[in-house]
Design a protein around this motif. Structure first.
Motif, mmCIF file in Angstrom:
data_model
loop_
_atom_site.group_PDB
_atom_site.id
_atom_site.type_symbol
_atom_site.label_atom_id
_atom_site.label_comp_id
_atom_site.label_asym_id
_atom_site.label_seq_id
_atom_site.Cartn_x
_atom_site.Cartn_y
_atom_site.Cartn_z
ATOM 1 N N LEU A 1 2.028 6.368 -6.809
ATOM 2 C CA LEU A 1 0.865 7.136 -7.288
ATOM 3 C C LEU A 1 1.119 8.637 -7.151
ATOM 4 O O LEU A 1 0.843 9.416 -8.069
ATOM 5 C CB LEU A 1 -0.369 6.729 -6.464
ATOM 6 N N ILE A 2 1.670 9.029 -6.005
ATOM 7 C CA ILE A 2 1.914 10.448 -5.763
ATOM 8 C C ILE A 2 3.030 10.977 -6.672
ATOM 9 O O ILE A 2 3.011 12.124 -7.090
ATOM 10 C CB ILE A 2 2.237 10.698 -4.261
ATOM 11 N N GLN A 3 3.999 10.102 -6.997
ATOM 12 C CA GLN A 3 5.088 10.515 -7.887
ATOM 13 C C GLN A 3 4.624 10.592 -9.347
ATOM 14 O O GLN A 3 5.284 11.202 -10.174
ATOM 15 C CB GLN A 3 6.251 9.510 -7.814
ATOM 16 N N SER A 4 3.506 9.953 -9.643
ATOM 17 C CA SER A 4 3.042 9.907 -11.042
ATOM 18 C C SER A 4 2.377 11.227 -11.431
ATOM 19 O O SER A 4 2.113 12.083 -10.579
ATOM 20 C CB SER A 4 2.035 8.771 -11.212
ATOM 21 N N ARG A 5 2.086 11.355 -12.709
ATOM 22 C CA ARG A 5 1.414 12.568 -13.201
ATOM 23 C C ARG A 5 0.060 12.717 -12.503
ATOM 24 O O ARG A 5 -0.322 13.809 -12.098
ATOM 25 C CB ARG A 5 1.230 12.468 -14.713
ATOM 26 N N PHE A 6 -0.635 11.595 -12.345
ATOM 27 C CA PHE A 6 -1.940 11.615 -11.664
ATOM 28 C C PHE A 6 -1.801 12.232 -10.261
ATOM 29 O O PHE A 6 -2.583 13.102 -9.875
ATOM 30 C CB PHE A 6 -2.487 10.180 -11.569
ATOM 31 N N GLY A 7 -0.785 11.770 -9.534
ATOM 32 C CA GLY A 7 -0.571 12.266 -8.170
ATOM 33 C C GLY A 7 -0.274 13.746 -8.146
ATOM 34 O O GLY A 7 -0.753 14.478 -7.277
ATOM 35 N N ARG A 8 0.531 14.198 -9.113
ATOM 36 C CA ARG A 8 0.870 15.629 -9.175
ATOM 37 C C ARG A 8 -0.377 16.464 -9.421
ATOM 38 O O ARG A 8 -0.545 17.547 -8.860
ATOM 39 C CB ARG A 8 1.892 15.898 -10.294
ATOM 40 N N VAL A 9 -1.241 15.949 -10.290
ATOM 41 C CA VAL A 9 -2.470 16.697 -10.590
ATOM 42 C C VAL A 9 -3.362 16.738 -9.348
ATOM 43 O O VAL A 9 -3.935 17.787 -9.019
ATOM 44 C CB VAL A 9 -3.216 16.066 -11.793
ATOM 45 N N VAL A 10 -3.445 15.617 -8.629
ATOM 46 C CA VAL A 10 -4.272 15.571 -7.421
ATOM 47 C C VAL A 10 -3.773 16.610 -6.401
ATOM 48 O O VAL A 10 -4.565 17.340 -5.806
ATOM 49 C CB VAL A 10 -4.261 14.132 -6.820
ATOM 50 N N VAL A 11 -2.455 16.687 -6.231
ATOM 51 C CA VAL A 11 -1.883 17.678 -5.300
ATOM 52 C C VAL A 11 -2.146 19.098 -5.818
ATOM 53 O O VAL A 11 -2.495 20.001 -5.039
ATOM 54 C CB VAL A 11 -0.367 17.432 -5.099
ATOM 55 N N THR B 1 0.847 -1.212 0.000
ATOM 56 C CA THR B 1 0.000 0.000 0.000
ATOM 57 C C THR B 1 0.876 1.253 0.000
ATOM 58 O O THR B 1 0.633 2.192 -0.767
ATOM 59 C CB THR B 1 -0.918 0.005 1.250
ATOM 60 N N LEU B 2 1.905 1.253 0.860
ATOM 61 C CA LEU B 2 2.789 2.419 0.945
ATOM 62 C C LEU B 2 3.566 2.618 -0.350
ATOM 63 O O LEU B 2 3.715 3.741 -0.835
ATOM 64 C CB LEU B 2 3.760 2.263 2.124
ATOM 65 N N TYR B 3 4.035 1.517 -0.918
ATOM 66 C CA TYR B 3 4.780 1.623 -2.170
ATOM 67 C C TYR B 3 3.855 2.129 -3.287
ATOM 68 O O TYR B 3 4.221 3.004 -4.070
ATOM 69 C CB TYR B 3 5.370 0.255 -2.539
ATOM 70 N N GLY B 4 2.637 1.581 -3.298
ATOM 71 C CA GLY B 4 1.654 2.008 -4.299
ATOM 72 C C GLY B 4 1.333 3.479 -4.163
ATOM 73 O O GLY B 4 1.278 4.211 -5.163
ATOM 74 N N LEU B 5 1.144 3.933 -2.915
ATOM 75 C CA LEU B 5 0.830 5.350 -2.677
ATOM 76 C C LEU B 5 2.003 6.228 -3.120
ATOM 77 O O LEU B 5 1.811 7.259 -3.770
ATOM 78 C CB LEU B 5 0.516 5.577 -1.192
ATOM 79 N N HIS B 6 3.209 5.771 -2.782
ATOM 80 C CA HIS B 6 4.414 6.521 -3.167
ATOM 81 C C HIS B 6 4.484 6.687 -4.694
ATOM 82 O O HIS B 6 4.691 7.784 -5.207
ATOM 83 C CB HIS B 6 5.648 5.775 -2.642
#
Lengths: 321, 234
Positions: free
Chosen positions: A174-184, A167-172
């Motif tokens: 995800l947040i590093q991905s383009r999707f994660g950047r857009v969410v932030v 879960t932590l690796y997946g979240l990491h």
């Protein structure tokens, strides 16, 4: 992520040490902490990274818990069916709740997510076939196969630890991905992201569904762990507990949910199981009110370390460097 | 015409700002929107971007009516805005600010990519891993322009392109815009530095109290200093 290797080594060694000390209770306790860490981490995705103050995360955890439990009660004991089913049903529920809730903002979003969770709470309360308000006791934990007996506390702990690590690796990632950047970016300036041309609603909904799905998986693990589930797992207090874990650990920090779960559950355990003589003399029943102590710690964190324990640790590390 | 605005009327509640404003931008052109503060320049841009819904009038972009479209659809149609105040994302790094929005919306053969933008703005390349809130005003403006460019828009709109920047940084931004112009990028720009705008743009629209007061070429504007004084207070 490399910095987390010592922590992983510690987590791997912990049950062996407890076994050597003949303290298996703490292995079971640690499994519960890790399950809550998964649930809090999933909430951290929407709350911390997405900036969506969802007060109904218990709906997904609880739904996952009930789906996993009902399948076991009906004789479908395979974790390979039960856990993905819990994940999928919670994701579907998150899609429905998110599709409606994400059309609102601010306090209305908080209230509508809370309202949905309470609706789910009353729904499972009325499911008499599955225990109603008395809950559902399971004959056994889910089965994983491959010679892994989840009834064994040590095995269960390592399975939960593996799921938390994933879960932590997946979240990491995800947040590093383009999707994660857009969410932030949406969290920081929603109107600007929309003006740049990205569909804010769809991104937020996807984030909400992912968090709901992981919350559902945590729920299935929680029910399996205690071999019991009752409607309280969907109660708004449960949503509040998860939110406290995230705030305590660090909103928007990768490790926030984990640190929060460890801190909160350990604190509760310490207060209720280890009496402080002078305090017991002053207030004899203080151990029955562990939440008072939790409240004081939460107050201190909000006032003096608004980025939670993770933020505090990060600040100290930077100061040392 | 790439963009055609006809009889635009926009209001904030009961306070009407634009009164039948019209302007157009052809492909490859650089056009300016000039006027004193509070005359309706930003409202015009907001109306084009769908951020303020017009009460009346028509906005046509590449032959398609967009005045009732949502802001994200308008942006995806190929209009990028560099807003007043930059509005970069402070908790994303320079690279992340670009990566999150990189897309070839105009289907260019040689599109703007993150690397190409960093090459175009060497100052940004040096600070690629710095967070948005660690940049100077000029760097933030470069990032805001870069963020617009990575969407590969047909039309780039800059609202107060050099506002609040130190003279040297302002010069750097003007040079960048001149290079973009030379590369064929269509630009609609709002700014106060009329001398530089006259050099940069082909045509100009002066607005006064939400109405077009004058439209003409750079040569015409440059020759008539009375216009500068009357409508821009220069």
């Amino acid at each position: 992520m490399k910095r987390s290797l010592p922590l992983l080594a510690l987590a791997l060694a912990f049950p062996l040490a407890m076994q050597a000390l003949d303290q298996l209770f703490y292995v079971s306790f640690a499994s519960r902490v890790l399950i809550y860490a998964i649930a809090a981490t999933s909430l951290n995705l929407v709350l911390g990274y997405g900036g969506m103050i969802s007060f109904g995360h218990a709906a997904f955890v609880g739904t996952g818990a009930y789906v996993g439990s009902i399948l076991v009660a009906e004789g479908v004991t395979s974790a390979w069916i039960g856990w993905p089913a819990a994940l999928a049903v919670s994701a579907a529920l998150a899609a429905i709740i998110g599709a409606v809730s994400l059309r609102t903002r601010g306090v209305y979003f908080i209230m509508i997510t809370l309202a949905f969770a309470q609706m789910m709470f009353y729904l499972v309360n009325s499911m008499k076939a599955y225990g109603g308000d008395e809950g559902l006791t399971l004959p056994q934990r889910a089965e994983l196969g491959f010679g892994l007996d989840l009834g064994n506390e040590m095995v269960f702990y390592y399975v939960v630890l593996a799921i938390l690590a994933l879960t932590l690796y997946g979240l990491h990632r995800l947040i590093q991905s383009r999707f994660g950047r857009v969410v932030v970016a949406i969290r920081e300036n929603e109107a600007r992201v929309e003006a740049i041309g990205l569909p804010v609603y769809r991104y937020q909904l996807a984030c909400f569904v992912i968090a709901g799905a992981v919350g559902g998986l945590a729920g299935a693990l929680l029910a399996s762990h205690g071999k019991y589930v009752n409607p309280n797992v969907l109660h708004w207090l449960q949503s509040g507990t998860l939110m406290i874990m995230v705030i305590l650990g660090g909103v928007g920090h990768l490790w926030g949910g984990v640190i929060g779960a460890v801190a909160l559950l350990s604190l509760e355990h310490l207060i209720s199981d280890y009496p402080i003589p002078w305090l017991a003399q002053l207030a004899p029943n203080y151990q029955q009110h562990a939440n008072l102590g939790v409240g004081i710690v939460l107050l201190a964190i909000v006032l003096f370390a608004p980025q939670g324990i993770a933020g505090l640790l990060g600040r100290r590390r930077r100061a040392r460097a | 015409m790439l963009l055609e605005v006809q009889g635009l009327e926009t209001a904030y509640g009961t306070s009407q700002v634009l009164f039948g404003l019209s302007l157009c931008v052809a492909e490859g052109e650089a056009v300016t929107l000039l006027g004193r503060n509070g005359m309706g320049k930003t409202t015009t841009v907001r109306s084009i971007m769908g951020l303020s819904r017009p009460r009346a009038g028509a906005i046509t972009f590449r032959g398609r009516r967009i005045e009732r479209e949502r802001p994200d659809r308008i942006a995806r149609a190929g209009i990028a805005l560099v807003p007043e105040g930059r509005q970069i994302f402070p908790n994303l790094s320079v690279r992340e600010n670009l990566v999150a929005f990189a897309e070839n919306r105009s289907g260019r053969a040689d599109p703007w990519t993150v690397e190409k933008v960093l090459e175009f703005f060497p100052r940004l390349a040096e600070r690629a891993e710095n967070m948005g809130n660690q940049l100077s005003g000029g760097e933030q403006q470069m990032l805001a322009i870069g963020r617009a460019l990575v969407t590969n828009p047909y039309l780039l709109i800059l609202d107060e392109a050099t506002e609040g920047l130190a003279p040297l940084l302002r010069e750097e931004i003007w040079k960048c815009l001149a290079r973009l112009r030379a590369a064929g990028q269509t630009i609609l720009v709002i700014d106060k530095y009329i001398e530089r705008l006259v050099q940069l743009a082909d045509r100009h629209t002066l607005i006064e109290r939400g109405r077009v007061a004058w439209q003409g070429t750079s040569a015409e504007l440059d020759a008539d200093r009375n216009l500068w004084h009357r409508y821009l207070g220069v």
